[in-house]
Design a protein around this motif. Structure first.
Motif, mmCIF file in Angstrom:
data_model
loop_
_atom_site.group_PDB
_atom_site.id
_atom_site.type_symbol
_atom_site.label_atom_id
_atom_site.label_comp_id
_atom_site.label_asym_id
_atom_site.label_seq_id
_atom_site.Cartn_x
_atom_site.Cartn_y
_atom_site.Cartn_z
ATOM 1 N N PRO A 167 0.824 -1.216 0.000
ATOM 2 C CA PRO A 167 0.000 0.000 0.000
ATOM 3 C C PRO A 167 0.855 1.262 0.000
ATOM 4 O O PRO A 167 1.995 1.266 0.472
ATOM 5 C CB PRO A 167 -0.816 -0.116 1.291
ATOM 6 C CG PRO A 167 -0.801 -1.568 1.633
ATOM 7 C CD PRO A 167 0.521 -2.087 1.153
ATOM 8 N N ARG A 168 0.273 2.341 -0.478
ATOM 9 C CA ARG A 168 0.966 3.618 -0.542
ATOM 10 C C ARG A 168 0.787 4.434 0.745
ATOM 11 O O ARG A 168 1.366 5.505 0.870
ATOM 12 C CB ARG A 168 0.460 4.452 -1.735
ATOM 13 C CG ARG A 168 0.591 3.779 -3.091
ATOM 14 C CD ARG A 168 1.860 4.194 -3.813
ATOM 15 N NE ARG A 168 3.057 3.731 -3.161
ATOM 16 C CZ ARG A 168 3.577 2.508 -3.324
ATOM 17 N NH1 ARG A 168 3.016 1.646 -4.110
ATOM 18 N NH2 ARG A 168 4.688 2.173 -2.710
ATOM 19 N N ARG A 169 -0.035 3.954 1.697
ATOM 20 C CA ARG A 169 -0.310 4.745 2.894
ATOM 21 C C ARG A 169 -0.108 3.925 4.159
ATOM 22 O O ARG A 169 -0.288 2.705 4.147
ATOM 23 C CB ARG A 169 -1.762 5.270 2.858
ATOM 24 C CG ARG A 169 -1.998 6.259 1.732
ATOM 25 C CD ARG A 169 -3.335 6.936 1.836
ATOM 26 N NE ARG A 169 -3.477 7.918 0.766
ATOM 27 C CZ ARG A 169 -4.459 8.800 0.690
ATOM 28 N NH1 ARG A 169 -5.406 8.827 1.630
ATOM 29 N NH2 ARG A 169 -4.513 9.669 -0.312
ATOM 30 N N PRO A 170 0.258 4.601 5.269
ATOM 31 C CA PRO A 170 0.343 3.920 6.560
ATOM 32 C C PRO A 170 -1.061 3.628 7.094
ATOM 33 O O PRO A 170 -2.006 4.322 6.730
ATOM 34 C CB PRO A 170 1.079 4.931 7.440
ATOM 35 C CG PRO A 170 0.871 6.257 6.798
ATOM 36 C CD PRO A 170 0.677 6.002 5.327
ATOM 37 N N PRO A 171 -1.160 2.617 7.947
ATOM 38 C CA PRO A 171 -0.075 1.779 8.467
ATOM 39 C C PRO A 171 0.319 0.625 7.553
ATOM 40 O O PRO A 171 1.303 -0.039 7.802
ATOM 41 C CB PRO A 171 -0.657 1.257 9.782
ATOM 42 C CG PRO A 171 -2.124 1.130 9.485
ATOM 43 C CD PRO A 171 -2.458 2.303 8.601
ATOM 44 N N GLY A 172 -0.460 0.414 6.468
ATOM 45 C CA GLY A 172 -0.193 -0.740 5.613
ATOM 46 C C GLY A 172 1.172 -0.722 4.975
ATOM 47 O O GLY A 172 1.834 -1.767 4.859
ATOM 48 N N ASN A 173 1.631 0.470 4.554
ATOM 49 C CA ASN A 173 2.945 0.512 3.897
ATOM 50 C C ASN A 173 4.067 0.172 4.883
ATOM 51 O O ASN A 173 5.074 -0.425 4.508
ATOM 52 C CB ASN A 173 3.184 1.870 3.235
ATOM 53 C CG ASN A 173 3.375 3.001 4.220
ATOM 54 O OD1 ASN A 173 2.820 2.977 5.319
ATOM 55 N ND2 ASN A 173 4.148 4.001 3.829
ATOM 56 N N VAL A 174 3.882 0.511 6.174
ATOM 57 C CA VAL A 174 4.912 0.209 7.172
ATOM 58 C C VAL A 174 4.892 -1.272 7.539
ATOM 59 O O VAL A 174 5.929 -1.942 7.533
ATOM 60 C CB VAL A 174 4.716 1.084 8.428
ATOM 61 C CG1 VAL A 174 5.695 0.679 9.520
ATOM 62 C CG2 VAL A 174 4.900 2.558 8.075
ATOM 63 N N THR A 175 3.709 -1.779 7.851
ATOM 64 C CA THR A 175 3.636 -3.172 8.309
ATOM 65 C C THR A 175 4.000 -4.164 7.207
ATOM 66 O O THR A 175 4.538 -5.235 7.486
ATOM 67 C CB THR A 175 2.228 -3.492 8.844
ATOM 68 O OG1 THR A 175 1.252 -3.218 7.818
ATOM 69 C CG2 THR A 175 1.922 -2.669 10.071
ATOM 70 N N ARG A 176 3.750 -3.790 5.945
ATOM 71 C CA ARG A 176 4.116 -4.685 4.847
ATOM 72 C C ARG A 176 5.436 -4.319 4.199
ATOM 73 O O ARG A 176 6.129 -5.181 3.661
ATOM 74 C CB ARG A 176 3.001 -4.696 3.797
ATOM 75 C CG ARG A 176 1.715 -5.346 4.286
ATOM 76 C CD ARG A 176 0.660 -5.378 3.206
ATOM 77 N NE ARG A 176 1.098 -6.113 2.022
ATOM 78 C CZ ARG A 176 0.378 -6.203 0.905
ATOM 79 N NH1 ARG A 176 -0.810 -5.589 0.830
ATOM 80 N NH2 ARG A 176 0.825 -6.874 -0.129
#
Length: 228
Positions: A167-176
Motif C-alpha cells: 500500500p501507498r499509505r500507513p499503516p499498511g505501507n509500514v507493516t508490509r
C-alpha cells in the motif's frame, strides 16, 4: 503566492534539517544520477540504475509514511494533492518492477527506464512547485524540522526495490514494507557498486536481518507520530 523549493535558499526552507531541505537534496541527487545514466556508456549504467532505484524507493517510502499524512492533516485539499503523487509513485513502482523483470538486454528495457525517469521528473516538479510550498505556507520551522527527523528515520528503514503490491499509505505501507527492507538491502549488499548512496544503510540492514523488522516498524511509526 507560493515559491518553488528550487528557487529558495536552505535557510528559507527551514534549515538543513528541515524536511523540505532533505527532500530537495534527494531530488537534486536523483536528477544528477538520471543525467549520468543518460550520458553513460553501457558499462556503468546498471550501477547507476541501482543507485537510482535505491534512492527512489527509500525516498518515496519516507514521503508516504511521514510527509503525505502531514499534508493531509494540514491542507484542506491535501487528499487530492497526495493522491496524485501516490498515483505517480505506483506507476514508478510498476515500471521498475518491469525493468527488473526484463533485464538490460531486453529491447523494452530502455523505453521503460526512460518512462520511469520522466515520471520521476514530473513527481519532483509536482512536489517542489506545488505540494511542498503549500505545506511550507502552513507549517512552521519547528514542525518542518520534526518532520525532517521522522522522514530521515523512515527513509533509512525503507524498502529499496519496487513492491507494487505494498500500500501507498500507513499503516499498511509500514507493516508490509518494512519487513521487505532487510531483504532488499541484503540484495543491494550483494550487487556491484559499493559507492551507492545507500551502501551503509544496506550493510546495516543486511547485518541486522529479518529479526529486527518488527522493532523497526514500531520505530518508524513512532517517528511519524513525533513529526506531527
Amino acid at each position: 503566492m507560493t515559491v518553488s523549493l528550487a528557487g529558495q535558499t536552505v535557510a528559507e526552507l527551514g534549515g538543513a534539517r528541515s524536511v523540505l531541505a532533505r527532500q530537495r537534496r534527494d531530488h537534486t541527487t536523483l536528477a544528477r544520477l538520471m543525467t549520468d545514466y543518460r550520458d553513460a556508456g553501457d558499462g556503468p549504467r546498471e550501477q547507476l540504475l541501482d543507485q537510482i532505484r535505491q534512492l527512489v524507493f527509500s525516498h518515496a517510502f519516507a514521503e508516504e509514511t511521514v510527509l503525505w499524512p502531514a499534508v493531509r492533516r494540514l491542507l484542506p485539499d491535501g487528499e487530492e494533492l497526495t493522491a496524485r503523487v501516490e498515483t505517480e509513485h505506483q506507476q514508478i513502482n510498476e515500471l521498475f518492477a518491469d525493468i527488473d523483470r526484463l533485464g538490460p538486454l531486453d529491447p523494452e528495457h530502455d523505453s521503460r527506464v526512460e518512462r520511469a525517469f520522466q515520471l520521476i521528473d514530473e513527481d519532483i516538479r509536482d512536489e517542489e512547485d506545488e505540494l511542498l510550498p503549500r505545506l511550507q505556507a502552513v507549517a512552521g520551522r519547528r514542525r518542518l524540522v520534526r518532520l525532517g527527523r521522522a522522514w530521515e528515520a523512515s527513509r533509512l528503514t525503507a524498502p529499496t526495490r519496487p513492491h507494487p503490491g505494498v500500500p501507498r499509505r500507513p499503516p499498511g505501507n509500514v507493516t508490509r514494507g518494512v519487513p521487505l527492507s532487510a531483504y532488499d538491502r541484503t540484495r543491494d549488499l550483494l550487487t556491484p557498486g559499493r559507492g551507492s548512496p545507500m551502501w551503509k544503510a544496506a550493510l546495516t540492514a543486511g547485518a541486522a536481518g529479518v529479526a529486527g523488522t518488527v522493532w523497526t516498524a514500531r520505530r518508524v511509526l513512532r517517528a511519524r507520530r513525533a513529526g506531527r
